[in-house]
Design an enzyme around this catalytic site. Structure first.
Site, PDB file in Angstrom:
ATOM      1  N   THR A  85      -8.784  -1.814 -31.461  1.00  9.45           N
ATOM      2  CA  THR A  85      -9.682  -1.091 -32.217  1.00  9.45           C
ATOM      3  C   THR A  85      -8.451  -1.427 -33.671  1.00  9.45           C
ATOM      4  O   THR A  85      -7.247  -0.082 -34.208  1.00  9.45           O
ATOM      5  CB  THR A  85      -9.801   0.157 -32.102  1.00  9.45           C
ATOM      6  OG1 THR A  85     -10.769   0.198 -30.923  1.00  9.45           O
ATOM      7  CG2 THR A  85     -11.268   0.692 -33.440  1.00  9.45           C
ATOM      8  N   LYS A 113     -17.653  -1.293 -34.521  1.00 14.20           N
ATOM      9  CA  LYS A 113     -17.297  -0.244 -33.853  1.00 14.20           C
ATOM     10  C   LYS A 113     -17.137   0.657 -34.771  1.00 14.20           C
ATOM     11  O   LYS A 113     -16.671   1.784 -34.289  1.00 14.20           O
ATOM     12  CB  LYS A 113     -15.254  -1.053 -33.128  1.00 14.20           C
ATOM     13  CG  LYS A 113     -14.434  -0.196 -32.702  1.00 14.20           C
ATOM     14  CD  LYS A 113     -14.651   0.733 -31.235  1.00 14.20           C
ATOM     15  CE  LYS A 113     -14.118   1.274 -31.260  1.00 14.20           C
ATOM     16  NZ  LYS A 113     -14.151   1.959 -29.286  1.00 14.20           N
ATOM     17  N   LYS A 152      -7.588   7.952 -35.680  1.00 11.33           N
ATOM     18  CA  LYS A 152      -7.431   6.956 -36.426  1.00 11.33           C
ATOM     19  C   LYS A 152      -8.664   5.947 -36.457  1.00 11.33           C
ATOM     20  O   LYS A 152      -8.190   5.146 -37.914  1.00 11.33           O
ATOM     21  CB  LYS A 152      -6.896   5.810 -34.916  1.00 11.33           C
ATOM     22  CG  LYS A 152      -6.047   4.753 -35.265  1.00 11.33           C
ATOM     23  CD  LYS A 152      -5.457   3.326 -34.217  1.00 11.33           C
ATOM     24  CE  LYS A 152      -6.566   3.522 -33.216  1.00 11.33           C
ATOM     25  NZ  LYS A 152      -7.474   2.493 -32.876  1.00 11.33           N
TER      26      LYS A 152
END
Ligand code: NAP
Length: 288
Positions: free
Chosen positions: A96, A171, A239
């Site tokens: 990711t 995502k 994050k």
């Protein structure tokens, strides 16, 4: 088919194992060598001492490391995967990371005649172990067509969502949606506790209606027990939300709730909960 897998973490270790179990010839690289040795012993595969060496001679190279900087090191560095890959091969990154990095790698790979797919995953450790991940893909139809049988070894669903960067953008949407849902669930359970409702009976009832969600089904029991050791960590979520909030600055999207929830996760980190799972938003109420 010969493939390489770079990054044998919580996700990558079982993902690479599924490739071997599916009959592929697999060479792995992991920064901490002992983990690669353990993987080779368990799955009877090969290992290399750099991403470049692992990638040599492979039709498809897959990676799943931590963040943008880690991806740069294992893909773009002197000893990175691209340095070992041949023209016509395909690189698939499951980390990711940011969409801008995906586009940058796509350009570098394209100039070398190498295909690139950004392909972050959803489904967590259990999804990786049970070959049940959902994969959000950005790139070309042609590259996706070649890589899909490989990706199928550890996923229950994958889809090409658009050009390079689209997997990472999808995502981000995934994480934005989760942030709001988990905070809603934490607030609801905190309210229920204040007014003395029985948590089990409450969830048994409202989960059948419009308030039901994956988070409610899978996390309510541990949340009621004030336990947060069951999945995707707060540090990772921060994050991911950071990437989405940064991207929103470029595209003008408004993220008021995701930004607020990100600040709540910062509070959870300050409580010592960086490795707790994302449902620990409830701990801000239950432990304060
Ligand atoms: P993890 O267990 O921390 O593993 C990270 C892996 O990347 C390790 O193999 C690590 O090597 C390697 N790595 C990190 N930085 C590196 C560098 N600079 N150079 C070389 N190797 C490096 O992480 P994870 O849980 O597998 O997550 C991997 C990715 O998937 C992340 O982007 C995460 O956001 C995403 N993701 C995770 C989940 C989940 O539930 N865990 C769910 C969906 C998506 P070492 O062994 O040497 O440390």
């Amino acid at each position: 088919m010969k493939v390489a897998f770079i990054g044998l973490g919580v996700m990558g270790y079982p993902m690479a194992g599924h490739l071997k179990n599916a009959g592929m010839e697999v060479c792995v690289f992991n920064r901490t060598t002992e983990k690669a040795e353990r993987w080779c012993e368990q799955y009877k595969g090969d290992m290399a001492l750099s991403p470049k060496a692992a990638a040599e001679g492979c039709a498809v190279v897959l990676s799943c490391v931590g963040n943008d900087e880690d991806v740069r090191q294992v893909i773009l560095g002197d000893e990175g995967a691209l340095a070992g890959m041949a023209t016509g091969s395909i690189l698939v990154d499951h980390t990711t990371a940011s969409a801008s990095l995906a586009r940058e790698i796509n350009k570098v790979a394209g100039d070398l005649g190498i295909g690139f797919l950004d392909a972050p995953v959803s489904g967590g450790q259990a999804g990786a172990e049970n070959a049940a991940l959902t994969v959000m893909v950005g790139g070309s139809q042609q590259d996706y067509g070649v890589a899909k049988p490989v990706i199928d070894a550890y996923s229950k669903f994958s889809k090409l969502l658009g050009p390079s960067g689209s997997g990472q953008l999808a995502k981000m949407v995934n994480q934005i949606c989760i942030a709001g849902i988990v905070q809603g669930l934490a607030e609801g359970l905190s309210f229920a506790s204040k007014v003395g409702l029985d948590g089990e009976a409450l969830i048994e009832t409202i989960s059948k209606g419009a308030a039901g969600s994956w988070q409610m089904d899978n996390r309510y029991k541990t949340m009621l027990a004030d336990e947060y050791e069951f999945g995707f960590a707060v540090d990772w979520m921060r994050k991911d939300l950071g990437i989405a909030i940064e991207e929103a600055k470029n595209n003008g999207a408004q993220l008021p709730v995701a930004t607020l929830v990100d600040s709540f996760y910062a509070e959870v980190q300050a409580m010592g909960g960086g490795r707790w799972d994302t449902s620990s938003l409830l701990a801000r109420y239950s432990r304060n």
